[in-house]
Motif scaffolding. Structure first.
Motif, PDB file in Angstrom:
ATOM      1  N   ILE A  37      14.536   9.254  -7.966  1.00  0.00           N
ATOM      2  CA  ILE A  37      14.391   8.147  -6.997  1.00  0.00           C
ATOM      3  C   ILE A  37      13.662   6.906  -7.732  1.00  0.00           C
ATOM      4  CG2 ILE A  37      14.473   9.550  -4.986  1.00  0.00           C
ATOM      5  CD1 ILE A  37      11.460   9.277  -4.717  1.00  0.00           C
ATOM      6  N   ASP A  38      14.078   5.721  -7.580  1.00  0.00           N
ATOM      7  CA  ASP A  38      12.994   4.885  -7.937  1.00  0.00           C
ATOM      8  C   ASP A  38      11.724   4.717  -7.099  1.00  0.00           C
ATOM      9  OD1 ASP A  38      11.854   2.227  -8.691  1.00  0.00           O
ATOM     10  OD2 ASP A  38      13.901   0.949  -8.608  1.00  0.00           O
ATOM     11  N   GLU A  39      10.590   5.454  -7.866  1.00  0.00           N
ATOM     12  CA  GLU A  39       9.396   5.543  -7.078  1.00  0.00           C
ATOM     13  C   GLU A  39       8.728   3.813  -6.604  1.00  0.00           C
ATOM     14  OE1 GLU A  39       6.744   7.867  -9.289  1.00  0.00           O
ATOM     15  OE2 GLU A  39       7.705   9.605  -8.498  1.00  0.00           O
ATOM     16  N   PHE A  96       9.540   3.394  -2.995  1.00  0.00           N
ATOM     17  CA  PHE A  96       9.060   4.459  -1.938  1.00  0.00           C
ATOM     18  C   PHE A  96       7.709   4.490  -2.517  1.00  0.00           C
ATOM     19  CE2 PHE A  96      13.553   5.134  -2.431  1.00  0.00           C
ATOM     20  CZ  PHE A  96      13.973   4.760  -1.345  1.00  0.00           C
ATOM     21  N   ASP A  97       6.710   3.772  -2.086  1.00  0.00           N
ATOM     22  CA  ASP A  97       5.511   3.731  -2.686  1.00  0.00           C
ATOM     23  C   ASP A  97       4.704   3.442  -1.217  1.00  0.00           C
ATOM     24  OD1 ASP A  97       2.996   3.792  -3.614  1.00  0.00           O
ATOM     25  OD2 ASP A  97       3.382   2.349  -5.406  1.00  0.00           O
ATOM     26  N   PRO A  98       3.783   4.383  -0.826  1.00  0.00           N
ATOM     27  CA  PRO A  98       2.944   4.269   0.330  1.00  0.00           C
ATOM     28  C   PRO A  98       1.778   3.423   0.348  1.00  0.00           C
ATOM     29  CG  PRO A  98       2.671   6.591  -0.473  1.00  0.00           C
ATOM     30  CD  PRO A  98       3.605   5.962  -1.307  1.00  0.00           C
ATOM     31  N   ALA A  99       1.678   2.926  -1.105  1.00  0.00           N
ATOM     32  CA  ALA A  99       0.452   2.301  -1.519  1.00  0.00           C
ATOM     33  C   ALA A  99       0.877   0.688  -1.574  1.00  0.00           C
ATOM     34  CB  ALA A  99      -0.052   2.498  -2.846  1.00  0.00           C
ATOM     35  N   THR A 100       2.137   0.452  -1.385  1.00  0.00           N
ATOM     36  CA  THR A 100       2.508  -0.951  -1.659  1.00  0.00           C
ATOM     37  C   THR A 100       3.592  -1.299  -0.643  1.00  0.00           C
ATOM     38  OG1 THR A 100       4.413  -0.487  -3.377  1.00  0.00           O
ATOM     39  CG2 THR A 100       2.029  -1.014  -4.086  1.00  0.00           C
ATOM     40  N   ASP A 101       4.327  -0.140   0.023  1.00  0.00           N
ATOM     41  CA  ASP A 101       5.238  -0.372   0.965  1.00  0.00           C
ATOM     42  C   ASP A 101       4.775  -1.183   2.038  1.00  0.00           C
ATOM     43  OD1 ASP A 101       7.588  -0.289   2.753  1.00  0.00           O
ATOM     44  OD2 ASP A 101       7.826   2.011   2.426  1.00  0.00           O
ATOM     45  N   LYS A 102       5.922  -2.284   2.025  1.00  0.00           N
ATOM     46  CA  LYS A 102       5.400  -3.437   3.155  1.00  0.00           C
ATOM     47  C   LYS A 102       6.132  -3.058   4.715  1.00  0.00           C
ATOM     48  CE  LYS A 102       4.874  -7.468   0.083  1.00  0.00           C
ATOM     49  NZ  LYS A 102       5.380  -8.583  -0.316  1.00  0.00           N
ATOM     50  N   ALA A 103       6.935  -2.179   4.677  1.00  0.00           N
ATOM     51  CA  ALA A 103       7.580  -1.711   6.094  1.00  0.00           C
ATOM     52  C   ALA A 103       6.658  -0.699   6.837  1.00  0.00           C
ATOM     53  CB  ALA A 103       8.978  -1.109   5.402  1.00  0.00           C
ATOM     54  N   ARG A 123       9.174   4.067   7.708  1.00  0.00           N
ATOM     55  CA  ARG A 123       8.036   4.413   8.821  1.00  0.00           C
ATOM     56  C   ARG A 123       8.179   5.726   9.167  1.00  0.00           C
ATOM     57  NH1 ARG A 123       9.663  -0.868  10.227  1.00  0.00           N
ATOM     58  NH2 ARG A 123      10.838  -0.164  12.195  1.00  0.00           N
ATOM     59  N   ILE A 124       9.313   6.402   9.301  1.00  0.00           N
ATOM     60  CA  ILE A 124       9.319   7.949   9.745  1.00  0.00           C
ATOM     61  C   ILE A 124       8.932   8.716   8.483  1.00  0.00           C
ATOM     62  CG2 ILE A 124      10.948   9.756  10.146  1.00  0.00           C
ATOM     63  CD1 ILE A 124      12.800   7.655  11.759  1.00  0.00           C
ATOM     64  N   TYR A 125       9.392   8.363   7.417  1.00  0.00           N
ATOM     65  CA  TYR A 125       8.815   9.016   5.988  1.00  0.00           C
ATOM     66  C   TYR A 125       7.120   9.184   6.263  1.00  0.00           C
ATOM     67  CZ  TYR A 125      13.339   9.496   4.094  1.00  0.00           C
ATOM     68  OH  TYR A 125      14.630   9.650   3.839  1.00  0.00           O
ATOM     69  N   ALA A 126       6.600   7.681   6.522  1.00  0.00           N
ATOM     70  CA  ALA A 126       5.190   7.770   6.353  1.00  0.00           C
ATOM     71  C   ALA A 126       4.510   8.363   7.470  1.00  0.00           C
ATOM     72  CB  ALA A 126       4.913   6.311   6.302  1.00  0.00           C
ATOM     73  N   ALA A 181      10.382  11.959   0.950  1.00  0.00           N
ATOM     74  CA  ALA A 181       9.283  12.360   1.658  1.00  0.00           C
ATOM     75  C   ALA A 181       8.202  12.774   1.135  1.00  0.00           C
ATOM     76  CB  ALA A 181       9.912  13.699   2.671  1.00  0.00           C
ATOM     77  N   LEU A 182       8.375  13.524  -0.069  1.00  0.00           N
ATOM     78  CA  LEU A 182       7.173  13.859  -0.925  1.00  0.00           C
ATOM     79  C   LEU A 182       6.453  12.663  -1.203  1.00  0.00           C
ATOM     80  CD1 LEU A 182       8.885  16.384  -3.158  1.00  0.00           C
ATOM     81  CD2 LEU A 182       7.592  17.042  -1.478  1.00  0.00           C
ATOM     82  N   ARG A 183       6.742  11.561  -1.644  1.00  0.00           N
ATOM     83  CA  ARG A 183       6.237  10.424  -2.005  1.00  0.00           C
ATOM     84  C   ARG A 183       5.363  10.114  -0.780  1.00  0.00           C
ATOM     85  NH1 ARG A 183       4.948   8.187  -6.176  1.00  0.00           N
ATOM     86  NH2 ARG A 183       5.465   5.976  -5.728  1.00  0.00           N
ATOM     87  N   TYR A 184       5.592  10.161   0.189  1.00  0.00           N
ATOM     88  CA  TYR A 184       4.827   9.641   1.488  1.00  0.00           C
ATOM     89  C   TYR A 184       3.856  10.798   2.134  1.00  0.00           C
ATOM     90  CZ  TYR A 184       7.480   5.493   1.656  1.00  0.00           C
ATOM     91  OH  TYR A 184       8.018   4.230   1.425  1.00  0.00           O
ATOM     92  N   GLY A 185       3.726  12.034   1.409  1.00  0.00           N
ATOM     93  CA  GLY A 185       2.962  13.134   1.506  1.00  0.00           C
ATOM     94  C   GLY A 185       3.531  13.746   2.901  1.00  0.00           C
TER      95      GLY A 185
END
Length: 505
Positions: free
Chosen positions: A278-280, A283-290, A391-394, A415-419
């Motif tokens: 995947i293109d990390e 899908f980065d919870p530190a920067t994801d604006k969604a 938002r569901i992943y996070a 999902a792993l990326r978002y813990g």
């Protein structure tokens, strides 16, 4: 200067001169041919692969380009950046069909668009019943081959993806061998999902593509009296890849081979399983604006806010229940029948379900009924919404993916990326990516089950809930998940090794 230093200096000087004299090898030229590509058009995971893999190949020194149809769904945001570089006609039987080629560069990768309003200027991408899908993508495959001299790009490797691009490989070998430019092209065919093969009426396709009866045999294109695009690519390609190592093995048996397992066993020496990535950056919870709040492996405080906000958005009860997320297509492949059988048991276990997807009406009715029957415990949305998916992943604690079969799967990697800990069946890419939790060592990325039945699935859910009720263990698992990296770097390197091996033949 001492003698040893003089000798060393002379050796270094000689090496430098040899490097200067050695001609630098030009980069491998690769053309990706596919029916969709992020960000231009997407119906599934294929688009994510075509959008991400070429960028990594480019970074590693490959001259890679992408070619897709110019659908009407591709809007002015991108059309305004395109340049029309040529126009020509493609002969299909008695027809001469217009073909225009437009191009633009996206994140360093040249992308070509095949323009034909009759075939691609429609209100859908593909998948309509009783439509001319075979003719549309027969044109696409032939137009891609005819475009090469017009765009001035004959690749070393033609890399075709799924049935929509499969006939390009068969046609290349059957009809274009007289030209040295075409004859030297090596071919790779990637199976993203063998269930979809492109089976059409033989007489019509024979007339359309001038194939000839010599190719209507069991060893070539014939398939129970029809023509099979995928079979043609399997027979004629130099190499076949799948999107995970386990799926490469599974499809060579009757259970997952979709009636082509015999052909695949025949080509077994040329089949390679290369795991998708995947293109990390997407899908980065530190920067994801969604998502509702950003967080990272070093500061997970935002994860709890994402969870509470997801409860609010989905009208779920405010309690300490674990939230299980589901983002999927509503098809039998995704194991939704197991969820149907286990719905009451899942509710008894005290979990909440946040569901996003669309597809078969049967499953939309299932989740609509369940949302009514278990109000505040289950909620579903029926659409394709990438922001809501994130938002569901996070906001979820667990992610349920009990697939009947799964060539690779990207949702479990996201999902792993978002813990968020995946609960998956051990099949295809799910088996290759999710190592089960080991309560003795604390290792693992999720919870798995092997047999395809709802009892075993519920057992995996029980193990996940047990770990969730132990905060220290759960935090450790979240760290394991967020520390895992399934990027394209390693996989792209394997593709380059394959390209090099083919070019040496």
């Amino acid at each position: 200067m001492p003698e040893k230093k003089k000798t060393k200096a002379k050796a270094e000087e000689r090496i430098t001169e040899e490097i200067k004299e050695t001609p630098k090898q030009p980069p491998y030229k690769v053309l990706f041919l596919a029916s969709e590509c992020v960000p231009f058009v997407k119906t599934g995971g294929l688009a994510d692969v075509i959008g991400a893999l070429p960028k990594e190949l480019k970074r590693q020194g490959v001259d890679v380009r992408v070619m897709i149809p110019l659908y009407s769904a591709i809007g002015p945001k991108y059309r305004e950046q395109m340049t029309r570089i040529c126009e020509f006609y493609v002969k299909l039987g008695w027809r001469s069909q217009y073909c225009g080629i437009l191009t633009m560069e996206y994140q360093g990768v040249p992308v070509y668009f095949i323009d034909n309003e009759y075939y691609f200027g429609r209100g859908y991408i593909y998948g309509q019943c009783n439509s001319d899908e075979g003719e549309r993508f027969a044109f696409f495959s032939k137009a891609a081959l005819e475009a090469m001299p017009h765009i001035g790009f004959f690749p070393d490797v033609l890399h075709a993806h799924d049935w929509q691009a499969a006939m390009s490989i068969a046609l290349l070998r059957m009809q274009y061998g007289r030209s040295q430019d075409y004859r030297r092209i090596r071919t790779v065919y990637t199976i993203h999902n063998l269930k979809y093969q492109g089976v059409f009426n033989w007489p019509f396709m024979d007339e359309l593509l001038s194939i000839g009866p010599e190719h209507f045999t069991g060893e070539s294109l014939e398939y129970y009296g029809d023509i099979n695009f995928t079979k043609g690519a399997l027979v004629y390609s130099d190499a076949i890849t799948t999107v995970s190592p386990t799926y490469a093995r599974e499809i060579q048996g009757p259970e997952y081979g979709e009636t082509l397992d015999g052909v695949l066993r025949w080509r077994s020496r040329d089949i390679y399983g290369i795991m998708n990535g995947i293109d990390e950056s997407l899908f980065d919870p530190a920067t994801d604006k969604a998502i509702y709040a950003n967080y990272s492996i070093d500061d997970m405080s935002g994860k709890e806010k994402c969870k509470e906000s997801l409860r609010t958005e989905f009208w779920l009860d405010k309690d300490d229940s674990p939230i299980v997320g589901i983002v999927t297509r509503f098809t039998d492949q995704k194991g939704l029948d197991l969820i149907e059988y286990a719905m009451a048991a899942l509710m008894e276990k005290g979990v909440q379900l946040a569901v996003l997807g669309s597809g078969d009406a049967r499953y939309e009715h299932l989740f609509s009924w369940a949302s009514w029957r278990y109000g505040g415990r289950i909620a579903a949305r029926y659409s394709y919404d990438t922001a809501l998916a994130n938002r569901i992943y996070a906001g979820s604690d667990m992610f349920l993916m009990p697939s009947r079969f799964e060539p690779c799967g990207l949702s479990q990697l996201i999902a792993l990326r978002y813990g968020t800990l995946p609960i998956v069946r051990e099949t295809g890419g799910l088996k290759d990516s999710i190592t089960p939790y080991n309560k003795f060592t604390g290792e693992g990325l999720g919870f798995t089950f092997r047999q395809y039945n709802h009892i075993d699935m519920l057992g995996a859910v029980d193990r996940a809930i047990e770990a969730y009720r132990q905060p220290d263990i759960w935090k450790g698992l979240m760290r394991n998940a967020m520390s895992a990296h399934f990027t394209w770097e390693k996989s792209a390197g394997k593709y380059i090794e394959l390209y090099e091996r083919l070019s040496e033949r």
